[in-house]
Scaffold this active site. Sequence first.
Site, PDB file in Angstrom:
ATOM      1  N   THR A 106       0.492   0.892  -6.011  1.00 54.59           N
ATOM      2  CA  THR A 106       1.541   1.861  -6.369  1.00 54.59           C
ATOM      3  C   THR A 106       2.884   1.133  -6.325  1.00 54.59           C
ATOM      4  O   THR A 106       3.723   1.408  -5.466  1.00 54.59           O
ATOM      5  CB  THR A 106       1.536   3.033  -5.377  1.00 54.59           C
ATOM      6  OG1 THR A 106       1.530   2.508  -4.028  1.00 54.59           O
ATOM      7  CG2 THR A 106       0.337   3.920  -5.537  1.00 54.59           C
ATOM      8  N   TYR A 131      -6.196  -5.422  -0.965  1.00 52.74           N
ATOM      9  CA  TYR A 131      -5.980  -5.716   0.454  1.00 52.74           C
ATOM     10  C   TYR A 131      -6.317  -4.523   1.338  1.00 52.74           C
ATOM     11  O   TYR A 131      -6.631  -4.687   2.508  1.00 52.74           O
ATOM     12  CB  TYR A 131      -4.529  -6.156   0.684  1.00 52.74           C
ATOM     13  CG  TYR A 131      -4.301  -7.587   0.268  1.00 52.74           C
ATOM     14  CD1 TYR A 131      -4.456  -8.622   1.187  1.00 52.74           C
ATOM     15  CD2 TYR A 131      -3.983  -7.922  -1.047  1.00 52.74           C
ATOM     16  CE1 TYR A 131      -4.284  -9.946   0.824  1.00 52.74           C
ATOM     17  CE2 TYR A 131      -3.803  -9.246  -1.425  1.00 52.74           C
ATOM     18  CZ  TYR A 131      -3.955 -10.253  -0.486  1.00 52.74           C
ATOM     19  OH  TYR A 131      -3.791 -11.565  -0.860  1.00 52.74           O
ATOM     20  N   GLU A 182      -3.173   4.576   4.927  1.00 53.44           N
ATOM     21  CA  GLU A 182      -3.663   3.445   5.714  1.00 53.44           C
ATOM     22  C   GLU A 182      -2.502   2.769   6.433  1.00 53.44           C
ATOM     23  O   GLU A 182      -1.465   2.538   5.837  1.00 53.44           O
ATOM     24  CB  GLU A 182      -4.361   2.448   4.775  1.00 53.44           C
ATOM     25  CG  GLU A 182      -4.984   1.282   5.496  1.00 53.44           C
ATOM     26  CD  GLU A 182      -5.841   1.753   6.674  1.00 53.44           C
ATOM     27  OE1 GLU A 182      -6.791   2.514   6.472  1.00 53.44           O
ATOM     28  OE2 GLU A 182      -5.520   1.368   7.818  1.00 53.44           O
ATOM     29  N   GLY A 236       8.986  -9.458   4.534  1.00 56.38           N
ATOM     30  CA  GLY A 236       8.412  -9.482   3.192  1.00 56.38           C
ATOM     31  C   GLY A 236       7.211  -8.561   3.173  1.00 56.38           C
ATOM     32  O   GLY A 236       7.093  -7.669   4.014  1.00 56.38           O
ATOM     33  N   VAL A 264      -5.616   2.229  -5.179  1.00 56.04           N
ATOM     34  CA  VAL A 264      -5.019   1.333  -6.183  1.00 56.04           C
ATOM     35  C   VAL A 264      -3.560   1.055  -5.826  1.00 56.04           C
ATOM     36  O   VAL A 264      -2.979   1.714  -4.956  1.00 56.04           O
ATOM     37  CB  VAL A 264      -5.131   1.922  -7.614  1.00 56.04           C
ATOM     38  CG1 VAL A 264      -6.593   2.145  -7.984  1.00 56.04           C
ATOM     39  CG2 VAL A 264      -4.341   3.215  -7.753  1.00 56.04           C
ATOM     40  N   CYS A 297       4.840  -3.842   0.831  1.00 55.50           N
ATOM     41  CA  CYS A 297       5.070  -2.404   1.022  1.00 55.50           C
ATOM     42  C   CYS A 297       6.423  -1.978   1.573  1.00 55.50           C
ATOM     43  O   CYS A 297       6.962  -0.964   1.127  1.00 55.50           O
ATOM     44  CB  CYS A 297       3.963  -1.826   1.886  1.00 55.50           C
ATOM     45  SG  CYS A 297       2.391  -1.872   1.013  1.00 55.50           S
ATOM     46  N   LYS A 319       3.451   8.513   6.090  1.00 55.13           N
ATOM     47  CA  LYS A 319       3.212   7.094   5.748  1.00 55.13           C
ATOM     48  C   LYS A 319       4.514   6.411   5.343  1.00 55.13           C
ATOM     49  O   LYS A 319       4.844   5.327   5.838  1.00 55.13           O
ATOM     50  CB  LYS A 319       2.176   7.007   4.623  1.00 55.13           C
ATOM     51  CG  LYS A 319       1.925   5.617   4.091  1.00 55.13           C
ATOM     52  CD  LYS A 319       1.395   4.652   5.142  1.00 55.13           C
ATOM     53  CE  LYS A 319       1.560   3.210   4.689  1.00 55.13           C
ATOM     54  NZ  LYS A 319       1.113   2.243   5.673  1.00 55.13           N
ATOM     55  N   ASN A 369       6.538   3.337   7.636  1.00 51.47           N
ATOM     56  CA  ASN A 369       6.993   2.038   7.126  1.00 51.47           C
ATOM     57  C   ASN A 369       8.511   1.916   7.193  1.00 51.47           C
ATOM     58  O   ASN A 369       9.043   0.847   7.494  1.00 51.47           O
ATOM     59  CB  ASN A 369       6.487   1.806   5.696  1.00 51.47           C
ATOM     60  CG  ASN A 369       5.085   1.209   5.700  1.00 51.47           C
ATOM     61  OD1 ASN A 369       4.524   0.943   6.757  1.00 51.47           O
ATOM     62  ND2 ASN A 369       4.523   0.999   4.531  1.00 51.47           N
TER      63      ASN A 369
END
Length: 463
Positions: free
Chosen positions: A93, A13, A162, A274, A91, A277, A221, A225
């Site tokens: 995580t 994604y 990102e 949901g 990838v 991440c 990062k 979040n």
Amino acid sequence: MEITKICCIGAGYVGGPTMAVIAQKCPHLKITVVDLNQERIDAWNDENTDNIPIFEPGLSSVVAETRGKNLFFSNDVEKAIEEAQIIFISVNTPTKTYGKGKGMAADLKYIELCARQIAKVAKDNKIVVEKSTLPVRTAEAIKSILDNTGNGVQFQILSNPEFLAEGTAISDLLNPDRILIGGDQTPEGQKAIQALVDIYANWVPQDKILTTNVWSSELSKLTANAFLAQRISSINALSELCEKTGADINEVARAIGMDTRIGSKFLKASVGFGGSCFKKDILNLVYIAKSYGLNETADYWEQVIIMNDHQKKRFADKIVKTLYNTVAGKKITFLGWAFKKDTNDTRESAAIYIADDLINEQAGICVYDPKVNQKKILADLDYLETRSAAENAKSTKSFENPYDACQGAHAIAVLTEWEEFVDYDWQRIYDAMQKPAFVFDGRNILNKTEMQKIGFVYQAIGS
Ligand code: NAD
Ligand code: UGA
């Protein structure tokens, strides 16, 4: 070092859309996205770009424009690493499911595999970019693996997290709030930072490209979040209080959001957040804090997850309670299974947990989601390992058409905010349901007055 070729390990994604946009904006660069998953690479290479593995508004046309020109999808990981000057690691995580840190820490085995493969293959100097979301100080581990190959190749490690959100990935990539690049403060580190800045500068204004040290970038990062998720848990916590007091959470959100210090975004009460991440990144942050003995910090952030789990649970409980304390043998239709609109991603979707709770109460679940099929829905339920796959298949059925899904239902639960749900012929749906006909709007997208006028018993979040 002149940059002509880029490789991205991980065609998911993040890797897919990010590289497609870089390819579109940098026609002078050759970009190869590699993945071990052959099926995924085949889907990215499907002649019809509508069949690429990720549904994301605007993505298929960017892929159609660039693929085969300067954007390539391949499973030849070694070749792509060898020829690239810059290698993005994108990838997965996930949260560890075994051993030390199980259920909390990020599983870095895929990251380490990438580092070892780069170390094995590289014959000339490379810039390695952490695109995946990683615990602070991961760059140290990657560097240690890369620097011990003994072949004299020099590596620079950058952190470039990102911030795109699914469903709006292409517009987020084209107009990012900021690009964050962390690197070593040495002259070589600064040169590597500049090489990456030069790529983004092809379309992102310079004042939106931030450069920091590696650790600040890695930690920013996780912090971003955590803050975003915390806003949702904060508003959801108050939604329950609204339900008790007669206040309306939409009105409260509007009233506080107009304070420019608070801001209006990310204040939408819901059935619970949901996505792949938020939960994993906060658990990771909690784990890191605990590992430094910062128990108060860890407990503070863990509460965001506890609140979110509570919000999902109480939604399922409310359905059972409202349906006269039993849903056994009743048909409950879910509108939406994806974790948000405009994506086919279902990872950690609230719908999965609500279905699981209701199946425990012996309800039959019917689902309509415009982008999610039966196979995926069952796989999501099976992954929880609450019951056998055969039992899940017996209790859950997905439909190609919303009206068929709602036919004969005792209740409807709106679990994703797909815009089409608002425009349905709700009178037609009502006429075909069992009475009283219940609607539980987990996204507050339907018009309460109109729903009640038709005859629905309508319940929203936080009012
Ligand atoms: P994903 O699971 O969709 O994709 C990861 C891909 O990496 C998979 O296709 C997998 O097969 C591949 N892969 C794993 N190990 C490999 C290896 N050694 N060699 C080659 N391929 C390998 O994951 P994603 O959603 O793209 O997320 C990737 C990272 O980006 C995660 O760290 C995530 O936290 C972060 N992130 C995700 C989002 C998002 O919206 N999904 C946004 C920002 C950041
Ligand atoms: C989120 C962040 O928004 C991105 O910046 C980040 O890059 C990404 O996580 C990541 O690291 O993976 P994403 O999970 O794709 O993006 O989508 P969001 O729009 O953040 O939504 C997450 C969940 O919160 C969804 O279930 C959504 O419905 C829910 N949500 C969002 C609410 O319940 N209320 C809101 O006000 C906003």
